[in-house]
Design a protein around this motif. Structure first.
Motif, PDB file in Angstrom:
ATOM      1  N   LEU A   1      -8.818  -2.727  -8.546  1.00 13.02           N
ATOM      2  CA  LEU A   1      -7.977  -3.035  -9.715  1.00 13.02           C
ATOM      3  C   LEU A   1      -6.786  -2.100  -9.799  1.00 13.02           C
ATOM      4  N   LEU A   2      -7.009  -0.820  -9.513  1.00 17.27           N
ATOM      5  CA  LEU A   2      -5.901   0.143  -9.511  1.00 17.27           C
ATOM      6  C   LEU A   2      -4.866  -0.235  -8.453  1.00 17.27           C
ATOM      7  N   ALA A   3      -5.323  -0.573  -7.257  1.00 17.43           N
ATOM      8  CA  ALA A   3      -4.401  -0.938  -6.179  1.00 17.43           C
ATOM      9  C   ALA A   3      -3.631  -2.210  -6.512  1.00 17.43           C
ATOM     10  N   LEU A   4      -4.314  -3.182  -7.082  1.00 17.83           N
ATOM     11  CA  LEU A   4      -3.655  -4.448  -7.391  1.00 17.83           C
ATOM     12  C   LEU A   4      -2.660  -4.302  -8.531  1.00 17.83           C
ATOM     13  N   ILE A   5      -2.998  -3.523  -9.532  1.00 16.41           N
ATOM     14  CA  ILE A   5      -2.095  -3.345 -10.674  1.00 16.41           C
ATOM     15  C   ILE A   5      -0.873  -2.517 -10.272  1.00 16.41           C
ATOM     16  N   THR A   6      -1.085  -1.437  -9.512  1.00 23.16           N
ATOM     17  CA  THR A   6       0.061  -0.600  -9.134  1.00 23.16           C
ATOM     18  C   THR A   6       0.913  -1.246  -8.048  1.00 23.16           C
ATOM     19  N   ALA A   7       0.398  -2.245  -7.352  1.00 24.09           N
ATOM     20  CA  ALA A   7       1.204  -2.939  -6.339  1.00 24.09           C
ATOM     21  C   ALA A   7       2.314  -3.770  -6.969  1.00 24.09           C
ATOM     22  N   TYR A   8       2.244  -3.995  -8.247  1.00 24.48           N
ATOM     23  CA  TYR A   8       3.287  -4.760  -8.946  1.00 24.48           C
ATOM     24  C   TYR A   8       4.627  -4.014  -8.920  1.00 24.48           C
ATOM     25  N   TRP A   9       4.578  -2.672  -8.973  1.00 23.28           N
ATOM     26  CA  TRP A   9       5.791  -1.859  -8.970  1.00 23.28           C
ATOM     27  C   TRP A   9       6.039  -1.323  -7.567  1.00 23.28           C
ATOM     28  N   HIS A  10       7.238  -1.518  -7.066  1.00 22.73           N
ATOM     29  CA  HIS A  10       7.582  -1.092  -5.708  1.00 22.73           C
ATOM     30  C   HIS A  10       7.508   0.422  -5.540  1.00 22.73           C
ATOM     31  N   ASP A  11       7.828   1.162  -6.578  1.00 19.52           N
ATOM     32  CA  ASP A  11       7.853   2.621  -6.476  1.00 19.52           C
ATOM     33  C   ASP A  11       6.458   3.234  -6.389  1.00 19.52           C
ATOM     34  N   LEU A  12       5.432   2.488  -6.731  1.00 20.57           N
ATOM     35  CA  LEU A  12       4.061   2.999  -6.690  1.00 20.57           C
ATOM     36  C   LEU A  12       3.322   2.555  -5.436  1.00 20.57           C
TER      37      LEU A  12
ATOM     38  N   SER B   1      -0.837   2.370  -4.554  1.00 21.68           N
ATOM     39  CA  SER B   1      -1.496   1.095  -4.266  1.00 21.68           C
ATOM     40  C   SER B   1      -2.038   1.043  -2.846  1.00 21.68           C
ATOM     41  N   SER B   2      -1.296   1.574  -1.884  1.00 17.51           N
ATOM     42  CA  SER B   2      -1.776   1.509  -0.508  1.00 17.51           C
ATOM     43  C   SER B   2      -2.963   2.439  -0.283  1.00 17.51           C
ATOM     44  N   TRP B   3      -2.922   3.648  -0.814  1.00 20.47           N
ATOM     45  CA  TRP B   3      -4.053   4.566  -0.630  1.00 20.47           C
ATOM     46  C   TRP B   3      -5.282   4.128  -1.411  1.00 20.47           C
ATOM     47  N   ALA B   4      -5.089   3.678  -2.642  1.00 22.99           N
ATOM     48  CA  ALA B   4      -6.227   3.194  -3.431  1.00 22.99           C
ATOM     49  C   ALA B   4      -6.842   1.963  -2.777  1.00 22.99           C
TER      50      ALA B   4
ATOM     51  N   VAL C   1     -11.205  -0.459   0.232  1.00 23.44           N
ATOM     52  CA  VAL C   1     -11.735  -1.284   1.323  1.00 23.44           C
ATOM     53  C   VAL C   1     -12.824  -0.529   2.074  1.00 23.44           C
ATOM     54  N   LEU C   2     -12.610   0.757   2.330  1.00 20.12           N
ATOM     55  CA  LEU C   2     -13.618   1.541   3.046  1.00 20.12           C
ATOM     56  C   LEU C   2     -14.899   1.703   2.228  1.00 20.12           C
ATOM     57  N   VAL C   3     -14.751   2.016   0.947  1.00 19.69           N
ATOM     58  CA  VAL C   3     -15.932   2.164   0.076  1.00 19.69           C
ATOM     59  C   VAL C   3     -16.643   0.824  -0.092  1.00 19.69           C
ATOM     60  N   GLY C   4     -15.886  -0.249  -0.260  1.00 23.74           N
ATOM     61  CA  GLY C   4     -16.487  -1.572  -0.403  1.00 23.74           C
ATOM     62  C   GLY C   4     -17.205  -2.018   0.857  1.00 23.74           C
TER      63      GLY C   4
ATOM     64  N   PHE D   1      -3.815  -3.180  -1.075  1.00 18.15           N
ATOM     65  CA  PHE D   1      -3.444  -2.426   0.124  1.00 18.15           C
ATOM     66  C   PHE D   1      -2.329  -3.136   0.888  1.00 18.15           C
ATOM     67  N   PHE D   2      -2.456  -4.444   1.083  1.00 18.45           N
ATOM     68  CA  PHE D   2      -1.435  -5.195   1.816  1.00 18.45           C
ATOM     69  C   PHE D   2      -0.097  -5.184   1.084  1.00 18.45           C
ATOM     70  N   LEU D   3      -0.123  -5.343  -0.221  1.00 18.52           N
ATOM     71  CA  LEU D   3       1.121  -5.299  -0.984  1.00 18.52           C
ATOM     72  C   LEU D   3       1.737  -3.901  -0.967  1.00 18.52           C
ATOM     73  N   GLY D   4       0.900  -2.884  -1.044  1.00 18.18           N
ATOM     74  CA  GLY D   4       1.400  -1.505  -0.946  1.00 18.18           C
ATOM     75  C   GLY D   4       2.008  -1.220   0.406  1.00 18.18           C
ATOM     76  N   MET D   5       1.405  -1.768   1.464  1.00 16.16           N
ATOM     77  CA  MET D   5       1.976  -1.595   2.799  1.00 16.16           C
ATOM     78  C   MET D   5       3.305  -2.335   2.922  1.00 16.16           C
ATOM     79  N   ALA D   6       3.420  -3.492   2.300  1.00 22.63           N
ATOM     80  CA  ALA D   6       4.664  -4.249   2.361  1.00 22.63           C
ATOM     81  C   ALA D   6       5.782  -3.563   1.574  1.00 22.63           C
ATOM     82  N   HIS D   7       5.422  -2.782   0.571  1.00 25.82           N
ATOM     83  CA  HIS D   7       6.430  -2.122  -0.258  1.00 25.82           C
ATOM     84  C   HIS D   7       6.840  -0.745   0.263  1.00 25.82           C
ATOM     85  N   GLY D   8       6.167  -0.239   1.279  1.00 25.56           N
ATOM     86  CA  GLY D   8       6.570   1.066   1.799  1.00 25.56           C
ATOM     87  C   GLY D   8       5.504   1.781   2.579  1.00 25.56           C
ATOM     88  N   GLY D   9       4.274   1.377   2.451  1.00 23.45           N
ATOM     89  CA  GLY D   9       3.217   1.945   3.280  1.00 23.45           C
ATOM     90  C   GLY D   9       2.558   3.183   2.738  1.00 23.45           C
ATOM     91  N   LEU D  10       1.712   3.758   3.576  1.00 20.85           N
ATOM     92  CA  LEU D  10       0.921   4.929   3.204  1.00 20.85           C
ATOM     93  C   LEU D  10       1.751   6.202   3.124  1.00 20.85           C
TER      94      LEU D  10
END
Length: 105
Positions: free
Chosen positions: A37-48, A52-55, A60-63, A90-99
């Motif tokens: 949920l944290l990753a999906l919500i923060t992926a909405y903003w490009h600056d975060l 989003s990518s780390w969360a 994914v690893l914990v799941g 994670f995918f949206l965070g990678m598309a916005h700038g990556g890890l």
């Protein structure tokens, strides 16, 4: 039939459908869902994108680990939802700038 009348109390009552406690599995399911949920919500903003990518990656690893050790179907359901939201964030965070976007190189 006294065991059938025993009330199920506590926050994990919905995940422990077999009547036994599974604290590690429940923690993995809850953590994967929360990180997703944290990753999906923060992926909405490009600056975060770092958040989003780390969360999402940790979710994914914990799941994935939680899927391997899960015991009940309810735990697996929460884990699959957490894995899906983590992967999407994670995918949206990678598309916005990556890890490491902007921090390295």
């Amino acid at each position: 039939m006294a065991q059938a009348a025993r009330p199920r109390n506590g926050p994990w009552a919905l995940l422990d459908t077999d009547g036994r406690r599974h604290p590690l599995q429940n923690a993995c399911a809850t953590l994967a869902l929360g990180l997703g949920l944290l990753a999906l919500i923060t992926a909405y903003w490009h600056d975060l994108h770092l958040v989003s990518s780390w969360a999402g990656l940790v979710g994914v690893l914990v799941g994935g680990w939680g899927q391997m050790i899960s015991v009940t179907t309810a735990e697996r359901f929460v884990l699959v939802v957490g894995l899906g939201t983590s992967a999407l964030g994670f995918f949206l965070g990678m598309a916005h700038g990556g890890l490491f976007g902007g921090l390295v190189g």
